[in-house]
Design an enzyme around this catalytic site. Structure first.
Site, PDB file in Angstrom:
ATOM      1  CG  ASP A 156      -2.864   0.144   0.935  1.00 51.79           C
ATOM      2  OD1 ASP A 156      -3.006  -0.331  -0.424  1.00 51.79           O
ATOM      3  OD2 ASP A 156      -3.545  -0.355   1.963  1.00 51.79           O
ATOM      4  CG  ASP A 205       4.891  -7.969  12.588  1.00 52.71           C
ATOM      5  OD1 ASP A 205       3.749  -8.904  11.536  1.00 52.71           O
ATOM      6  OD2 ASP A 205       3.891  -7.442  13.288  1.00 52.71           O
ATOM      7  CG  ASP A 299      -8.882  -8.645  12.967  1.00 48.55           C
ATOM      8  OD1 ASP A 299      -9.546  -8.263  13.506  1.00 48.55           O
ATOM      9  OD2 ASP A 299      -7.639  -9.110  12.971  1.00 48.55           O
TER      10      ASP A 299
END
Length: 666
Positions: A156, A205, A299
């Site tokens: 992005d 990560d 989520d």
């Protein structure tokens, strides 16, 4: 004597129940959990009934003190509701590893060409290469047929250097013209350029273990499964562990949820997606129109929206990835404030727990963000009650005598502490857990209030990570809040001990208030330690114990990073520092390293003999060797988890952190 025994009898009964029965029970069986949680619930109900009938309703007057008593009872009712939901959840537990074994045996028996296609999404915004490199290499190294697997890096920030890196490694670099809807919008754009039957998501990560797909994909043989979520584990220490000096003795804050609560939620079929380290059925995503964009926690909302369509989220409690925990307090709060705001946002959207179609009443209740809404108000109330009493004389309850309080409140505290000790034996210490909660309260409570008033008033914020994240600062705001409360409590206590200055009349509640105040001061002082930020190493070493050779010397590697290895050298072996030597490790082609330092650690008390020597080898790997080292370190062989909670070590760590070098020299 008899009178004291009568007063303590309920507490003795609770303790006896746990010591005689519960401690010998398996905590993984539903009936043992149900019975134990039911007993704790009954003890709590007994206490609340006594509070209402003996300490609230009889309270005289209608002044501010009257409303204060009712306000605190309301806070206790909220806490009781939160704990009740916790007890219901924890009354069940499921371990799906055996099921994963059985399903995998059948699933991977099929011909290779019949295996489903999988796309791996790695959404990224501003993470540097040292973070992204691990994730991309790990995803490309998944044990799955190459023709069935594609890795998409969803960028992005449209970075040319990342495009070139992806082309070099074999990943697909994807961009879009804008950043609409943040992470959810980024992944929805990924859906338009991919076609895999399943989509695994890893934050920038997090590194997938090599067997991630082999353990999770087989669950989708059940057509009702929309998502399989796995726990999040970390290779570095979070700022709470580091700032308290408990890097090696206290588990990271998220272990309670991922190791215990998530598996219990799954037993009730109310597990939810946590974003990273999950895999989703594309057909289920298409059925709900892609990743929901109404909340910054897409989520959780994905799980809720799929439940509306009959798709469940399954939880497999196995370590199948490893990632980077928040590296400083700024990142710590950015992350948790986003979770809090996103959870509260679900109350206001059409597909949330209140308005979402197709949800049962039980599901609606269990997906309410009760913990976010309640816990910080409760913690603040616990912390301010003694100070308010000392300075205003307003008691928290209509007080009868100490014996009544001991008879009704002490059993609740003992029952809850013993339950947590049994059900989460390596995840909970009352004082430390309370201190971490107190530390978070003063930053999280404003987020709760602002999210209730303007739930969509704050945009999505990415947790800062990696080499660009060097903002280690003293948390002055939180420290000031804690210091003011410590001063108010301690000064109020001192003033009321001196008869000439006392603001409250001597009474039976005073000993209780003094004890309460002293406990609060200890908790607040531990919380204040977290405000003093220590440096979090950019490259956390991973514990190892494996053969290693360098310069023809056979030793054992005890610590590894991408740029350094510490190797134990056999006693009596002479080595010369400053030399470049060839290093051999399992899973990595031989490479060159510089032996810069040799350190010693004494065995026993003698310093002249029996000292172990450690060679510190530094290297700068490139190409295939670097990729192999990433695969070796981050995709399944090493764990940084703290498996056993040593209370004495925790106490020593806190003492050392408080008194620093003076204590260490002693």
């Amino acid at each position: 004597m008899v009178q004291y025994l009568v007063v303590l009898a309920p507490t003795f009964l609770v303790a006896a129940f746990f010591l005689i029965f519960v401690q010998g029970w398996s905590r993984y069986q539903t009936w043992t959990r149900t019975v134990t949680c039911a007993i704790v619930f009954a003890v709590a109900v007994r206490y609340l009934w006594w509070r209402l009938t003996d300490t609230v309703l009889p309270y005289p007057g209608d002044g501010l003190d009257f409303y204060w008593v009712w306000f605190l009872y309301g806070i206790e009712l909220l806490a009781f509701f939160d704990i009740t939901l916790f007890l219901i959840i924890m009354s069940r537990y499921v371990d799906r590893s055996a099921q994963a074994d059985a399903l995998a045996s059948d699933f991977f028996r099929r011909p290779r060409q019949e295996l489903p296609t999988v796309d791996v999404f790695i959404p990224t915004y501003n993470e540097p290469l040292d973070v992204l490199e691990r994730t991309i290499i790990g995803a490309l190294g998944l044990h799955y047929p190459g023709e069935k697997l594609k890795v998409y890096v969803l960028d992005d920030q449209r970075r040319d250097w990342l495009r070139r890196f992806c082309e070099e490694k074999g990943a697909i670099h994807v961009t879009r013209p804008d950043n609409a809807h943040a992470k959810a919008g980024n992944m929805n754009n990924g859906l338009t350029v991919s076609d895999g039957e399943f989509i695994a998501v890893f934050d920038a990560d997090f590194v997938a273990h090599r067997n991630f797909l082999r353990r999770t994909l087989p669950f989708f043989t059940d057509p009702g499964i929309g998502i399989v979520q796995t726990p999040q584990h970390f290779f570095n220490r979070d700022p709470v562990q580091i700032n308290l000096g408990l890097e090696r003795s206290w588990p990271d804050e998220q272990r309670l949820f991922f190791d215990e609560m998530a598996a219990s939620r799954d037993a009730w079929d109310i597990s939810f997606c946590c974003g990273s380290c999950s895999i989703t059925r594309r057909a289920a995503l298409e059925a709900i129109g892609g990743f929901p964009t109404e909340s910054i926690t897409e989520d959780l909302l994905t799980t809720l929206t799929m439940l509306n369509r009959g798709y469940k989220t399954r939880y497999l409690n196995e370590r199948l990835s490893i990632g980077l925990a928040a590296e400083n307090l700024k990142g710590y709060f950015v992350q948790r404030q986003r979770w809090c705001q996103g959870g509260i946002q679900t109350l206001f959207v059409h597909n949330g727990p209140l308005r979402g179609p197709g949800l049962s009443l039980f599901q609606r209740i269990m997906f309410l963000p009760v913990s976010w809404l309640v816990q910080y108000f409760v913690r603040l109330a616990i912390l301010i009650v003694p100070a308010v009493y000392f300075w205003t004389g307003y008691p928290p309850l209509f007080f009868t005598e100490v014996a009544d309080l001991v008879s009704h409140q002490l059993p609740v505290l003992v029952a809850y502490f013993l339950l947590m000790h049994w059900i989460t034996p390596t995840r909970y210490l009352p004082v430390v857990s309370s201190a971490v909660g107190a530390f978070s309260t003063f930053r999280m409570l404003p987020t709760v209030i602002s999210s209730l008033i303007r739930p969509f008033g704050r945009p999505f914020r990415v947790t800062p990570k990696g080499s660009s994240n060097v903002d280690n600062k003293f948390d002055g705001y939180t420290f000031a809040c804690l210091a003011i409360l410590i001063a108010a409590t301690a000064l109020g206590l001192v003033i009321n001990i001196i008869p000439e200055w006392a603001r409250i009349p001597p009474g039976e509640f005073s000993p209780v208030a003094i004890y309460w105040a002293l406990v609060n001061v200890v908790v607040l002082m531990i919380a204040a330690l977290i405000c003093f930020e220590k440096t979090n190493p950019a490259s956390e070493s991973l514990r190892a114990d494996e053969p290693a050779r360098f310069g023809g010397i056979a030793g054992r590697a005890v610590s590894l990073t991408l740029g350094k290895a510490v190797v134990e050298i056999p006693i009596g072996t002479d080595v010369e520092t400053g030399k470049v030597v060839e290093v051999t490790l399992h899973g990595v082609e031989p490479f060159e390293a510089e032996l810069r330092v040799v350190t010693r650690r004494t065995q026993g008390r003698r310093r002249d003999t029996g000292a172990l020597k450690y060679g510190h080898l530094h290297y700068d790997l490139t190409g295939a060797a670097r990729d192999q080292m990433i695969i070796k370190l981050y995709t399944g062989d090493y764990s940084q988890d703290i498996e056993e909670l040593r209370r004495r070590t925790v106490a020593a760590g806190l003492f050392s952190r408080t008194f620093g070098p003076a204590y260490q020299r002693a």
